[in-house]
Scaffold this motif. Structure first.
Motif, PDB file in Angstrom:
ATOM      1  N   MET A   1       0.836  -1.211   0.000  1.00 22.71           N
ATOM      2  CA  MET A   1       0.000   0.000   0.000  1.00 22.71           C
ATOM      3  C   MET A   1       0.869   1.260   0.000  1.00 22.71           C
ATOM      4  O   MET A   1       0.527   2.263  -0.624  1.00 22.71           O
ATOM      5  CB  MET A   1      -0.921   0.019   1.218  1.00 22.71           C
ATOM      6  CG  MET A   1      -1.982  -1.067   1.257  1.00 22.71           C
ATOM      7  SD  MET A   1      -3.052  -1.161  -0.189  1.00 22.71           S
ATOM      8  CE  MET A   1      -2.449  -2.677  -0.950  1.00 22.71           C
ATOM      9  N   SER A   2       2.004   1.183   0.685  1.00 22.29           N
ATOM     10  CA  SER A   2       2.883   2.353   0.786  1.00 22.29           C
ATOM     11  C   SER A   2       3.773   2.530  -0.434  1.00 22.29           C
ATOM     12  O   SER A   2       4.255   3.632  -0.694  1.00 22.29           O
ATOM     13  CB  SER A   2       3.759   2.226   2.037  1.00 22.29           C
ATOM     14  OG  SER A   2       2.962   2.108   3.197  1.00 22.29           O
ATOM     15  N   GLY A   3       3.990   1.456  -1.206  1.00 23.05           N
ATOM     16  CA  GLY A   3       4.951   1.533  -2.306  1.00 23.05           C
ATOM     17  C   GLY A   3       4.365   1.492  -3.696  1.00 23.05           C
ATOM     18  O   GLY A   3       5.083   1.672  -4.675  1.00 23.05           O
ATOM     19  N   VAL A   4       3.041   1.273  -3.813  1.00 21.81           N
ATOM     20  CA  VAL A   4       2.436   1.096  -5.137  1.00 21.81           C
ATOM     21  C   VAL A   4       2.620   2.338  -6.009  1.00 21.81           C
ATOM     22  O   VAL A   4       2.568   3.471  -5.534  1.00 21.81           O
ATOM     23  CB  VAL A   4       0.935   0.744  -4.979  1.00 21.81           C
ATOM     24  CG1 VAL A   4       0.165   1.877  -4.312  1.00 21.81           C
ATOM     25  CG2 VAL A   4       0.312   0.377  -6.321  1.00 21.81           C
ATOM     26  N   GLU A   5       2.845   2.106  -7.310  1.00 21.08           N
ATOM     27  CA  GLU A   5       3.025   3.193  -8.285  1.00 21.08           C
ATOM     28  C   GLU A   5       2.196   2.908  -9.523  1.00 21.08           C
ATOM     29  O   GLU A   5       2.119   1.764  -9.969  1.00 21.08           O
ATOM     30  CB  GLU A   5       4.499   3.297  -8.709  1.00 21.08           C
ATOM     31  CG  GLU A   5       5.448   3.710  -7.609  1.00 21.08           C
ATOM     32  CD  GLU A   5       6.881   3.793  -8.117  1.00 21.08           C
ATOM     33  OE1 GLU A   5       7.580   4.736  -7.714  1.00 21.08           O
ATOM     34  OE2 GLU A   5       7.290   2.932  -8.924  1.00 21.08           O
ATOM     35  N   TRP A   6       1.615   3.966 -10.105  1.00 22.70           N
ATOM     36  CA  TRP A   6       0.876   3.811 -11.355  1.00 22.70           C
ATOM     37  C   TRP A   6       0.865   5.154 -12.090  1.00 22.70           C
ATOM     38  O   TRP A   6       0.049   6.021 -11.839  1.00 22.70           O
ATOM     39  CB  TRP A   6      -0.548   3.316 -11.095  1.00 22.70           C
ATOM     40  CG  TRP A   6      -1.314   2.928 -12.327  1.00 22.70           C
ATOM     41  CD1 TRP A   6      -2.629   3.198 -12.577  1.00 22.70           C
ATOM     42  CD2 TRP A   6      -0.840   2.211 -13.464  1.00 22.70           C
ATOM     43  NE1 TRP A   6      -3.001   2.689 -13.794  1.00 22.70           N
ATOM     44  CE2 TRP A   6      -1.926   2.078 -14.363  1.00 22.70           C
ATOM     45  CE3 TRP A   6       0.403   1.666 -13.827  1.00 22.70           C
ATOM     46  CZ2 TRP A   6      -1.813   1.416 -15.593  1.00 22.70           C
ATOM     47  CZ3 TRP A   6       0.519   1.009 -15.045  1.00 22.70           C
ATOM     48  CH2 TRP A   6      -0.563   0.887 -15.916  1.00 22.70           C
ATOM     49  N   PRO A   7       1.840   5.355 -13.013  1.00 27.54           N
ATOM     50  CA  PRO A   7       1.983   6.652 -13.690  1.00 27.54           C
ATOM     51  C   PRO A   7       0.743   7.042 -14.488  1.00 27.54           C
ATOM     52  O   PRO A   7       0.075   6.191 -15.079  1.00 27.54           O
ATOM     53  CB  PRO A   7       3.177   6.419 -14.631  1.00 27.54           C
ATOM     54  CG  PRO A   7       3.902   5.236 -14.082  1.00 27.54           C
ATOM     55  CD  PRO A   7       2.854   4.382 -13.439  1.00 27.54           C
ATOM     56  N   GLY A   8       0.466   8.340 -14.490  1.00 30.23           N
ATOM     57  CA  GLY A   8      -0.587   8.866 -15.345  1.00 30.23           C
ATOM     58  C   GLY A   8      -1.986   8.715 -14.789  1.00 30.23           C
ATOM     59  O   GLY A   8      -2.954   9.055 -15.456  1.00 30.23           O
ATOM     60  N   ARG A   9      -2.115   8.181 -13.593  1.00 26.96           N
ATOM     61  CA  ARG A   9      -3.422   8.046 -12.959  1.00 26.96           C
ATOM     62  C   ARG A   9      -3.375   8.786 -11.633  1.00 26.96           C
ATOM     63  O   ARG A   9      -2.734   8.345 -10.691  1.00 26.96           O
ATOM     64  CB  ARG A   9      -3.783   6.581 -12.742  1.00 26.96           C
ATOM     65  CG  ARG A   9      -4.241   5.873 -14.014  1.00 26.96           C
ATOM     66  CD  ARG A   9      -3.089   5.584 -14.948  1.00 26.96           C
ATOM     67  NE  ARG A   9      -3.470   4.724 -16.062  1.00 26.96           N
ATOM     68  CZ  ARG A   9      -2.593   4.311 -16.984  1.00 26.96           C
ATOM     69  NH1 ARG A   9      -1.326   4.690 -16.942  1.00 26.96           N
ATOM     70  NH2 ARG A   9      -2.992   3.524 -17.947  1.00 26.96           N
ATOM     71  N   LEU A  10      -4.033   9.930 -11.598  1.00 24.58           N
ATOM     72  CA  LEU A  10      -3.929  10.860 -10.468  1.00 24.58           C
ATOM     73  C   LEU A  10      -2.487  10.960  -9.999  1.00 24.58           C
ATOM     74  O   LEU A  10      -2.161  10.751  -8.844  1.00 24.58           O
ATOM     75  CB  LEU A  10      -4.868  10.451  -9.337  1.00 24.58           C
ATOM     76  CG  LEU A  10      -6.322  10.889  -9.522  1.00 24.58           C
ATOM     77  CD1 LEU A  10      -7.176  10.475  -8.344  1.00 24.58           C
ATOM     78  CD2 LEU A  10      -6.447  12.393  -9.763  1.00 24.58           C
ATOM     79  N   GLN A  11      -1.637  11.265 -10.962  1.00 24.75           N
ATOM     80  CA  GLN A  11      -0.212  11.467 -10.680  1.00 24.75           C
ATOM     81  C   GLN A  11       0.041  12.954 -10.492  1.00 24.75           C
ATOM     82  O   GLN A  11      -0.339  13.773 -11.339  1.00 24.75           O
ATOM     83  CB  GLN A  11       0.640  10.935 -11.845  1.00 24.75           C
ATOM     84  CG  GLN A  11       2.127  11.204 -11.696  1.00 24.75           C
ATOM     85  CD  GLN A  11       2.914  10.747 -12.917  1.00 24.75           C
ATOM     86  OE1 GLN A  11       2.398  10.067 -13.806  1.00 24.75           O
ATOM     87  NE2 GLN A  11       4.177  11.138 -12.988  1.00 24.75           N
ATOM     88  N   ARG A  12       0.689  13.304  -9.415  1.00 25.83           N
ATOM     89  CA  ARG A  12       0.991  14.716  -9.176  1.00 25.83           C
ATOM     90  C   ARG A  12       2.337  15.067  -9.778  1.00 25.83           C
ATOM     91  O   ARG A  12       3.331  14.347  -9.581  1.00 25.83           O
ATOM     92  CB  ARG A  12       0.995  15.010  -7.673  1.00 25.83           C
ATOM     93  CG  ARG A  12       1.165  16.490  -7.396  1.00 25.83           C
ATOM     94  CD  ARG A  12       0.991  16.839  -5.942  1.00 25.83           C
ATOM     95  NE  ARG A  12       1.259  18.254  -5.723  1.00 25.83           N
ATOM     96  CZ  ARG A  12       1.219  18.847  -4.545  1.00 25.83           C
ATOM     97  NH1 ARG A  12       0.894  18.144  -3.462  1.00 25.83           N
ATOM     98  NH2 ARG A  12       1.485  20.138  -4.426  1.00 25.83           N
ATOM     99  N   LEU A  13       2.364  16.154 -10.550  1.00 20.21           N
ATOM    100  CA  LEU A  13       3.620  16.659 -11.111  1.00 20.21           C
ATOM    101  C   LEU A  13       4.247  17.619 -10.105  1.00 20.21           C
ATOM    102  O   LEU A  13       3.603  18.580  -9.682  1.00 20.21           O
ATOM    103  CB  LEU A  13       3.372  17.388 -12.436  1.00 20.21           C
ATOM    104  CG  LEU A  13       2.775  16.566 -13.584  1.00 20.21           C
ATOM    105  CD1 LEU A  13       2.698  17.424 -14.849  1.00 20.21           C
ATOM    106  CD2 LEU A  13       3.572  15.300 -13.855  1.00 20.21           C
ATOM    107  N   THR A  14       5.480  17.349  -9.742  1.00 21.57           N
ATOM    108  CA  THR A  14       6.167  18.219  -8.780  1.00 21.57           C
ATOM    109  C   THR A  14       7.420  18.854  -9.372  1.00 21.57           C
ATOM    110  O   THR A  14       8.044  19.707  -8.745  1.00 21.57           O
ATOM    111  CB  THR A  14       6.565  17.419  -7.527  1.00 21.57           C
ATOM    112  OG1 THR A  14       7.369  16.295  -7.923  1.00 21.57           O
ATOM    113  CG2 THR A  14       5.326  16.914  -6.805  1.00 21.57           C
ATOM    114  N   GLU A  15       7.790  18.411 -10.580  1.00 26.10           N
ATOM    115  CA  GLU A  15       8.960  18.977 -11.249  1.00 26.10           C
ATOM    116  C   GLU A  15       8.777  18.789 -12.752  1.00 26.10           C
ATOM    117  O   GLU A  15       7.898  18.058 -13.193  1.00 26.10           O
ATOM    118  CB  GLU A  15      10.238  18.262 -10.786  1.00 26.10           C
ATOM    119  CG  GLU A  15      10.221  16.764 -11.057  1.00 26.10           C
ATOM    120  CD  GLU A  15      11.482  16.059 -10.598  1.00 26.10           C
ATOM    121  OE1 GLU A  15      12.371  16.757 -10.094  1.00 26.10           O
ATOM    122  OE2 GLU A  15      11.573  14.838 -10.764  1.00 26.10           O
TER     123      GLU A  15
END
Length: 431
Positions: free
Chosen positions: A274-288
């Motif tokens: 739960m803490s490590g899951v990743e899925w680009p482009g789905r409610l992904q926040r851009l920070t840079e």
């Protein structure tokens, strides 16, 4: 893309012929978790991967479409660590072999890419493979997997109606086509009872052991934690790293699917996942990235590829949840393709979005003209204006801002193609 049809031609005859010439690599895969559904396929795939990798297993993953680079579709499992996207040279060689085996016969791009999935995953050892359906289920090119460890059907709503049918029951019947007689099935949360009934009836007819969200397993938030429950008991977990309440149900489906596939899920493994899951482009926040230079100072920028009314509702709910925690004006920057229902998508944001800026999309002939898309947003009750690019939209938002208002929240979405454009232009492609 230049050599083969870009559209869909749903059939299993061509892929079976090609795979036969290639020596039927689909018969030499590790245990397969096969995932279908209108929404949530990618998220549940990401959760399954996180759950399996958290216990040190090597996990192959096939997803579609890619956002920026073709090799994103193939993640090769690594024992004891996270899988790696296939190297370009390895993928190129596999595609050359497939072209030779096909011998110039008619075939679609997705069928070739699916054959590549089976070759890659059969020739690189792994403990498990997660394979996401491309379109539908029954006649999708991935549906030559005859003995899945588990078939997972995620939420079903209206999408791809020309291919799958204009009622959710018909679409559910197509998605249910990945179920195989006697093999386990996990049915995720369903918005439509009629779709759920079709899936349950199909599983029963095929003698598939099946578990259903809300009936046999489920998840809810309690005191800022995610509580998962099934017949084996409760798990008290951190809320998923992927934002949005809809991810609770996706996480629950993944936990149940991994168990149904024959793998253990301990509390420690689930907590790590739960803490490590990743899925680009789905409610992904851009920070840079490069596009941040065009945005207002302090802006919160999110990208999401959801593109149908069902996705619009869960994304809007997530945005409203962010609003509860920190009030900011919400702006939409939207691009869509012409097979979608833009009014249905926009309607979900009618009460929460300040303005909409509609943009063109590169890389597809099916992009809706920004003027027509702005009219659809207007029909859904939103104030909208067409602009030439995402960068111009961000500049427009900067100019329109009331200096006394909080920095805005900006959602860029409506199409995975658009998300791909954004991640590429921003210099932050998936890794």
């Amino acid at each position: 893309m230049g050599l083969h049809p870009k559209g869909f031609d749903l059939s299993l005859n061509r892929i079976r012929r090609l795979l036969d010439v290639l020596g039927n690599p689909q018969l030499r895969l590790p245990p397969v978790i096969h995932v279908a559904g209108t929404n949530g396929k990618g998220s549940v795939t990401a959760f399954c991967r996180a759950l399996l990798e958290a216990q040190g297993l090597s996990v192959h993953v096939h997803t579609s479409p890619h956002l920026v680079n073709w090799h994103e579709r193939y993640r090769i499992g690594v024992k004891g660590g996270p899988g790696k996207l296939v190297e370009d040279e390895v993928l190129a060689e596999v595609l050359r072999r497939i072209a030779d085996a096909n011998g110039g016969q008619q075939i679609t791009v997705f069928e070739i890419l699916t054959a590549a999935t089976f070759l890659l995953f059969s020739e690189h050892p792994a403990d498990v493979a997660i394979i996401e359906v491309g379109l539908g289920g029954r006649f999708d090119a991935t549906n030559v997997i005859d003995h899945p460890a588990v078939s997972v059907i995620m939420p079903i709503s209206l999408d791809h109606q020309p291919y799958l049918g204009d009622r959710v029951e018909l679409i559910a019947a197509e998605k249910a086509g990945i179920m195989k007689r006697g093999h386990p099935v996990v049915i995720g949360q369903q918005e439509y009872e009629s779709a759920r009934d079709v899936l349950i009836a199909t599983a029963e007819r095929l003698g598939c052991p099946h578990t259903v969200f809300g009936q046999d397993f489920g998840a809810h938030e309690e005191f800022g934690r995610l509580v998962y429950q099934d017949e084996f008991g409760l798990m008290d977990l951190p809320v998923p790293r992927l934002p949005g309440r809809h991810q609770y149900a996706n996480a629950a489906a993944a936990i149940r699917a991994v168990k149904a596939a024959g793998f253990e899920v301990t509390n420690a493994v689930a907590e790590k996942a739960m803490s490590g899951v990743e899925w680009p482009g789905r409610l992904q926040r851009l920070t840079e990235g490069k596009l941040m230079d065009f945005a207002p100072a302090g802006a919160e920028i999110w990208v999401d590829g959801g593109h149908n009314p069902g996705a619009g509702e869960v994304i809007a709910e997530a945005m409203a949840g962010f609003e509860e925690r920190q009030s900011r004006p919400l702006y939409l920057v939207t691009g869509m393709i012409n097979t979608k229902d833009p009014v249905g998508y926009f309607r979900a944001f009618a009460d929460i979005a300040q303005d909409v800026f509609t943009v063109p999309i590169r890389g597809t002939d099916a992009a809706l003209d920004p003027v027509a898309l702005a009219e659809a947003a207007f029909d859904a009750g939103l104030v909208a204006a067409p602009v030439s690019s995402v960068a111009e939209a961000l500049k427009e938002i900067s100019e329109r801002l009331d200096p006394d208002m909080p920095a805005p929240r900006i959602l860029i979405g409506g199409s995975l193609y658009l998300v791909g454009n954004v991640l590429s232009d921003n210099g932050t492609p998936p890794k």
